[in-house]
Each structure stands twice: as C-alpha cells, then as structure tokens.
Design a protein around this motif. Structure first.
Motif, mmCIF file in Angstrom:
data_model
loop_
_atom_site.group_PDB
_atom_site.id
_atom_site.type_symbol
_atom_site.label_atom_id
_atom_site.label_comp_id
_atom_site.label_asym_id
_atom_site.label_seq_id
_atom_site.Cartn_x
_atom_site.Cartn_y
_atom_site.Cartn_z
ATOM 1 N N PRO A 88 0.828 -1.146 0.038
ATOM 2 C CA PRO A 88 0.000 0.147 -0.008
ATOM 3 C C PRO A 88 0.870 1.219 0.103
ATOM 4 N N TRP A 89 0.674 2.102 -1.017
ATOM 5 C CA TRP A 89 1.630 3.246 -1.112
ATOM 6 C C TRP A 89 0.862 4.581 -1.391
ATOM 7 N N ARG A 90 0.972 5.575 -0.555
ATOM 8 C CA ARG A 90 0.334 6.711 -0.659
ATOM 9 C C ARG A 90 1.389 7.676 -1.549
ATOM 10 N N ALA A 91 0.863 7.779 -2.807
ATOM 11 C CA ALA A 91 1.685 8.629 -3.820
ATOM 12 C C ALA A 91 1.744 10.166 -3.166
ATOM 13 N N ASP A 92 0.574 10.480 -2.647
ATOM 14 C CA ASP A 92 0.291 11.790 -2.178
ATOM 15 C C ASP A 92 1.494 12.114 -1.021
ATOM 16 N N VAL A 93 1.503 11.178 -0.216
ATOM 17 C CA VAL A 93 2.622 11.429 1.026
ATOM 18 C C VAL A 93 3.926 11.478 0.470
ATOM 19 N N HIS A 94 4.183 10.559 -0.508
ATOM 20 C CA HIS A 94 5.547 10.470 -1.205
ATOM 21 C C HIS A 94 5.973 11.708 -1.773
ATOM 22 N N VAL A 101 11.405 7.328 3.270
ATOM 23 C CA VAL A 101 10.233 7.013 2.196
ATOM 24 C C VAL A 101 9.261 6.294 2.797
ATOM 25 N N ARG A 102 9.626 5.453 3.834
ATOM 26 C CA ARG A 102 8.651 4.491 4.393
ATOM 27 C C ARG A 102 7.259 5.242 4.982
ATOM 28 N N ARG A 103 7.468 6.528 5.194
ATOM 29 C CA ARG A 103 6.313 7.477 5.412
ATOM 30 C C ARG A 103 5.183 7.308 4.457
ATOM 31 N N ALA A 104 5.354 6.817 3.228
ATOM 32 C CA ALA A 104 4.484 6.752 2.290
ATOM 33 C C ALA A 104 3.777 5.345 2.256
ATOM 34 N N GLY A 125 4.974 -5.493 15.436
ATOM 35 C CA GLY A 125 4.239 -4.389 15.598
ATOM 36 C C GLY A 125 3.086 -4.136 14.671
ATOM 37 N N VAL A 126 1.909 -3.441 15.239
ATOM 38 C CA VAL A 126 0.815 -3.416 14.554
ATOM 39 C C VAL A 126 0.655 -1.532 14.154
ATOM 40 N N MET A 127 0.627 -1.268 13.268
ATOM 41 C CA MET A 127 0.489 0.117 12.918
ATOM 42 C C MET A 127 -0.043 0.635 11.433
ATOM 43 N N GLU A 128 -0.222 1.857 11.321
ATOM 44 C CA GLU A 128 -0.981 2.174 10.125
ATOM 45 C C GLU A 128 0.103 2.636 9.139
ATOM 46 N N CYS A 129 1.409 3.069 9.686
ATOM 47 C CA CYS A 129 2.474 3.391 8.865
ATOM 48 C C CYS A 129 3.725 2.873 9.054
ATOM 49 N N TYR A 130 4.318 2.412 7.932
ATOM 50 C CA TYR A 130 5.431 1.616 8.117
ATOM 51 C C TYR A 130 6.582 2.500 8.787
ATOM 52 N N ALA A 131 6.805 3.692 8.670
ATOM 53 C CA ALA A 131 7.586 4.583 9.187
ATOM 54 C C ALA A 131 7.748 4.469 10.809
ATOM 55 N N ASP A 132 6.532 3.832 11.277
ATOM 56 C CA ASP A 132 6.241 4.000 12.879
ATOM 57 C C ASP A 132 7.120 2.507 13.200
ATOM 58 N N ALA A 133 7.372 1.816 12.446
ATOM 59 C CA ALA A 133 8.014 0.588 12.777
ATOM 60 C C ALA A 133 9.343 0.809 13.582
ATOM 61 N N LYS A 134 9.440 -0.114 14.559
ATOM 62 C CA LYS A 134 10.530 -0.203 15.643
ATOM 63 C C LYS A 134 11.915 -0.057 14.491
ATOM 64 N N GLY A 135 12.798 0.569 14.805
ATOM 65 C CA GLY A 135 14.184 0.484 13.920
ATOM 66 C C GLY A 135 13.986 1.369 12.846
ATOM 67 N N ALA A 136 12.952 1.665 12.437
ATOM 68 C CA ALA A 136 12.638 2.632 11.519
ATOM 69 C C ALA A 136 13.242 3.878 11.694
ATOM 70 N N GLY A 137 13.655 4.120 12.882
ATOM 71 C CA GLY A 137 14.467 5.282 13.140
ATOM 72 C C GLY A 137 13.825 6.625 13.447
ATOM 73 N N GLU A 138 14.136 7.256 14.459
ATOM 74 C CA GLU A 138 13.798 8.813 14.808
ATOM 75 C C GLU A 138 14.182 9.718 14.049
ATOM 76 N N GLU A 139 14.858 9.507 13.245
ATOM 77 C CA GLU A 139 15.640 10.395 12.289
ATOM 78 C C GLU A 139 14.689 11.014 11.175
ATOM 79 N N ALA A 140 13.637 11.636 11.647
ATOM 80 C CA ALA A 140 12.881 12.038 10.716
ATOM 81 C C ALA A 140 13.238 13.006 9.740
ATOM 82 N N ALA A 141 14.407 12.760 9.298
ATOM 83 C CA ALA A 141 15.050 13.581 8.388
ATOM 84 C C ALA A 141 15.139 15.305 8.759
ATOM 85 N N PRO A 142 16.202 15.509 9.532
ATOM 86 C CA PRO A 142 16.262 17.073 9.862
ATOM 87 C C PRO A 142 16.409 17.684 8.425
ATOM 88 N N VAL A 143 15.751 18.608 8.126
ATOM 89 C CA VAL A 143 15.605 19.021 6.733
ATOM 90 C C VAL A 143 17.103 19.814 6.426
#
Length: 577
Positions: A193-199, A330-333, A558-576
């Motif tokens: 499942p891929w949200r192109a808009d989020v991407h 990108v896993r946020r998408a 883990g049960v989640m709505e977004c893959y970016a929330d997976a453990k190990g998917a890092g807190e590094e939400a990309a400092p712009v």
DNA sequence: ACCAAGCGCGCC
DNA sequence: AAAGGGCGCGCTTGGT
C-alpha cells in the motif's frame, strides 16, 4: 492458537503441464509421484485448477510461468512443487556430492516445453518493463507430451532427493522454496500500500520544487552551489561527479582515495557538510524520486517483481523498483488502507541465532534462548557487559573481518563460543581451498570456477599459486558468510510458507518480505490474530528446521498504520536543514 | 546511439 | 560505530 488453521485442504497431488496451444494436461499422482489415474486435458490452466479444488499440491514446471494467470483468474492454490526451482537446488547439491554439474537428459526435454501464450493485456500505458525475459524455451518437438516430460523429470527429482545427504532436509527445502514461489507471485500481485501523495509531499519538502526544464530540483541546485563556493569564488564542482570532487579536494590540499561518505566525514573542510547533504538528497532524487513514483506506483500500490532465491545464498532479490532498498525516509508513504493495519514483523538478530542453531554451540544457544537482545546476553557472557564489543565480534566472525576492532574481540568470542567460531572458520577454510559449502537444509554454494558466474568472489586470482591469494580469501569470506546467511534464508522461506498457509482464506495479505522482515496488510480487527500467526510461523519454521532447539527465533511484531512507525525505522525523521 | 564498467549508496 | 558478507540500481565515464 492463533485462530488460523495450519492446513486448509487436502493432500491430493496432481501434475499440470501446459501445451503449446495453452491447454492444460493434468493427472493425479500417487505417494511416490507416479501417475495414479487418467490424463485429462482442459482448455486452460485456470480451468483445470478451478475444477479441482480438492488438490492440495500442484506439481508444475514453474510457478512464475503459470501462477500469475491463476491469480488473475481469482484462483489460489494451497501448495505447489516447482520443478525448475527444485532442479536448480538439486544440481547445486549434487555438485558438492561430486556429480558432474550437468543437466539430466530429462531436464533438457522438459525445458523445451513452450512458454504459455502470453495474454496479459492487464495493465496499460507506460508500465515499467518487467525485464525478466529469457526468451522462452523453443517450441516442443512434435509428438513430445509436455506432461510426460514433466512427470519424467519429477520422478527423477524425487529419487535424487531421496539420495541426498539429508533427504528430509532437502525435501523441506524444496517444499519451502516452492511455497516461496507462490508467496512471491501473490505479493507481487498484491503490492505494498503506497500513498503517492505522501511520497510527493516528502519529496517537495526535502528536495524542493522542480524546475520546468527538468534537471535537479531547487534544493540540490542550492547545495551544489554551496559545495562549489566552498572551494573558491569561481569554482564550479558537480557534486555528483566523483572525479570532479576528488580534483577539487586535491586542489585544496586534501587527498582522498574516494568520495565515499564515510571517508568524507573525517575531512575538515567547509565543502564536506553540503556535499554530504547533497549526496543523501541526490540519492533520494535519483533512486526514489518522482521518476520512481511514476514508474512503480499505480492505484495506491507499489508492485515489485520478487525473485525468490535470486541470490546464491537463497536470499530473494527483486527486479526493478528496488523493493528491498526502500529508504527509511520514504517509508512514511507506506500506509495501510482505511480500516486496515500493517503488521510489521522483524526477526531480531536472525543471523546470530541461526549461527547458534546450526553450529550447536552450547553457550551461544543459551545466549540466544530468549527473545531479549542477543548482543546484550552475549556481552554478559564474554565481554564484561560491553554490548558494542559483543556485536562487533560476532559480526566480524560471520563476515570474515580482516581488521579493526572486531578482530580484536574475536579472540574472546572464540574462547567462549568455540563451536560457533569453528563452524564459520571451517566454512571459510572450505572456500579458500575451493570446496563448496552448504546451508543447514542443503542449499549449496556456487562453484568457485575460474569463470565464476558473473564475477563472484573466487576468480580474482589468476595464478595457480598454492598460497591463499586475495581471491581465495575473498572466497573464504563468501563461504563463511554463506553458511549463515543461506541458513537464515532457509529459515525465512519456511517461515513464509507457514505464514502463508495460516493466512490462507483470510482477508490478510502478505505484502512485503525482506530477508528477515515481513509485512501483512489486514483488517484492523484481525491484526492481533495475524501477529500471533507470524510468531507461530517463526516458531514452526525453527522447529521444522532444527527440531527442539533452545534457540528462540524471536519476532518483534508491531501493529501500525504507517511503516515509518516500525521499530528500527529510526527517529531520524530527516532534519531538513 | 548504445553498452560495459566503475562508483556510490540504499537495504538486510 | 566499523569498513567485512549479500544484493539492485542510477549515475557518469569512456569505449565502440
């Protein structure tokens, strides 16, 4: 109990072969794989399968050639036996047993089976070309029955399997890899499942807007300017061209052997920071940017073409789309559909646990007998509590480290876990001496050969010298790693097979698999049951492979709505910045 | 115009 | 953190 049945249908086994005209010839098989009834001919493979819901296992030439059309017709099968997959594994296995690595005559005949007519008008437009075309086999000579050829090869394979060093393990491997082909086809069809808009939002935010003429987006243009200015007022450096970057640094008095990020990080120069930032973003732009999105995401799904066992170690690969390299940002998408969830499961520290089980090292098995962090457990036993040391030592042992701290810690590892270290050392020695090695289930390493297939390690040293050269040592590292990585792939495919069967008939879909991680997309109310099914599948695979082993192949789920929330998917939400 | 090789980096 | 195992893939260069 996870509420999912372990097996859903009968055990009847049938063979299916397609004719040049796209018709299907089928017949039932007995316990020993011989014809046990009359041959029927149906107008197509889907018709043949649809008419026989009682069949528990279909024997056919190649899942990849048949199953996509069955899926398109709304059909799934409980199990299969993929003759081509089995042949590759058996040939590899026999190469180590001293048999000539050549194709049996029956195989040659089977391989002359025609590819089925290729009718998929399914998707339209500028689809990415699947690329995996080996110009199907030539037409079958007149008078050769494809079903007869299939049965001949299959019977021979059963006999060869019975003659393997560990027939039961080989059977398990062939069954698992066959199930893997089903999973691959189904996952490719389902898509992530891929949200192109989020991407797109993410790209706009990180890369800035694109300019009409094409070329680099704003942020990259700016960073390229910063890099250039850092070298001087009138300098122009294209950061994406390593040669230019090296030159610029050389003029500034900095000698570099490459422009790799880890090397640049040690350099004190004002160009380094913008350059590193540029590299990161440039990578995102070229590999998972707008072009990628346009080519690979359709109707809210990212569809990759999985190739089970694509790597010699048995790991899967994908064709196009880089499905196994989805960057963390990108896993946020990757977002579940409304009302659904992603069940993301990761086999924590799989390879060290595999090493414990295959080597039978008592100490390592004890350390791996709980689901808690393995490196911590290890450090308590041998490294006076230093987790980092324990991890380095173990990875060094598995990968064949030749220098650095890992090597220093290896001595401590060897002292406390002698059987585990000896196991990988022996595999390395085999590789250096040109011998082959096997995974726990009997998957065999490819031959070293002076012509070693597509530049694999082992063919670097031209000379016939006795002393181990760089090529031999590389080969040793390869086989050292092979026995662990490959056995992990054995486990993974058994786990997939078990999970697939548990989910069969439910609304849950396997949508992603990456070496030691799976994602299931399911209705929210099923998520707990699916989580249990994943854990059960992992344990089932371990038991099938090792019997009653103390090693815990722990899944962190883990049960989640977004893959970016997976453990190990890092807190590094990309400092712009 | 096309292709192969080398680089570099994303993931495990 | 360290620099070694497995991949895919897009880029650039440099050869036809």
């Amino acid at each position: 109990m996870d509420g999912y049945p372990e097996d859903v249908r009968g055990t009847a086994r049938w063979a299916l072969a397609e004719t040049a005209e796209g018709r299907a010839r089928v017949c039932p098989l007995d316990e020993r794989g011989r014809p046990a009834g009359p041959v029927c001919e149906e107008e197509s493979a889907p018709a043949a399968v649809r008419a026989r819901p009682q069949v528990g296992r279909w024997v056919w030439r190649a899942t990849a050639a048949v199953y996509p059309r069955l899926l398109a017709a709304g059909l799934r099968v409980p199990r299969c036996y993929d003759v081509e997959t089995a042949e590759a594994l058996l040939l590899g296995h026999e190469a180590l047993a001293g048999h000539p690595r050549s194709l049996p005559a029956a195989w040659a005949r089977l391989h002359r089976l025609p590819e089925p007519p290729d009718p998929p008008p399914a998707s339209q437009g500028t689809d990415p070309q699947p690329s995996l075309f080996e110009a199907g086999p030539p037409p079958l000579p007149d008078g050769v029955d494809p079903l007869e050829a299939l049965l001949e090869v299959y019977a021979a394979q059963l006999a060869r399997t019975a003659g393997a060093g560990h027939p039961d393990r080989m059977r398990l491997l062939l069954a698992g890899e066959s199930a893997g082909t089903l999973v691959a086809a189904e996952m490719s069809r389902a898509g992530v499942p891929w949200r192109a808009d989020v991407h797109r939002e993410l790209l706009d935010e990180l890369l800035g807007e694109r300019y009409p003429g094409g070329g680099l987006p704003r942020r990259l243009v700016e960073l390229a300017g910063e890099v250039s200015r850092a070298f001087g007022p009138d300098v122009r450096v294209r950061p994406e061209v390593p040669a230019e970057v090296l030159q610029a640094f050389a003029r500034a008095g900095v000698r570099l052997s490459s422009t790799r990020a880890w090397e640049l990080e040690r350099v004190d120069h004002p160009a380094v920071a913008p350059l590193l930032r540029f590299k990161k973003l440039y990578r995102l732009h070229t590999a998972h940017g707008w072009t990628w999105l346009r080519s690979w995401v359709r109707d809210g799904r990212f569809r990759a073409e999985y190739v089970p066992g694509g790597a010699p170690s048995g790991r899967w690969t994908t064709n196009g789309g880089g499905a196994l390299q989805i960057p963390r940002v990108v896993r946020r998408a990757v977002v579940a559909d409304p009302g659904r969830r992603l069940v993301v499961a990761d086999a924590a520290q799989l390879e060290p646990r595999i090493l414990a089980a295959v080597s039978g090292d008592r100490g390592l098995m004890a350390a791996a007998s709980t689901g808690r962090d393995l490196y911590t457990a290890l450090s308590e036993r041998a490294f006076s509590g230093d987790r980092a040391q324990a991890k380095l030592a173990l990875l060094g042992a598995v990968y064949g480290q030749t220098s650095g701290d890992g090597l220093r810690y290896l001595a401590a590892l060897r002292k406390r876990f002698p059987a585990a270290v000896a196991y990988v050392d022996e595999a390395a020695r085999a590789g250096e001496e040109g011998r082959l090695v096997r995974t726990h289930l009997g998957r065999t390493s490819p031959p070293a050969g002076p012509q070693g297939a597509d530049g694999g390690p082992g063919d670097a040293d031209g000379g016939p010298q006795r002393a181990a050269g760089a090529g031999d040592r590389a080969r040793g590292r390869f086989t050292r790693n092979f026995v662990v990585q490959g056995s992990a792939a054995d486990w993974a495919v058994l786990m997939l097979a078990a999970l697939r069967r548990r989910l069969l008939g439910s609304a849950a879909e396997l949508v992603f698999f990456q070496h030691d991680e799976v994602i299931v997309h399911c209705p929210a109310e099923e998520a707990e049951r699916v989580s249990e099914a994943v854990r059960a599948a992992g344990a089932q695979a371990a038991h099938a492979m090792f019997g009653a082993t103390p090693v815990d192949f722990a899944f962190s789920v883990g049960v989640m709505e977004c893959y970016a929330d997976a453990k190990g998917a890092g807190e590094e939400a990309a400092p712009v910045r």
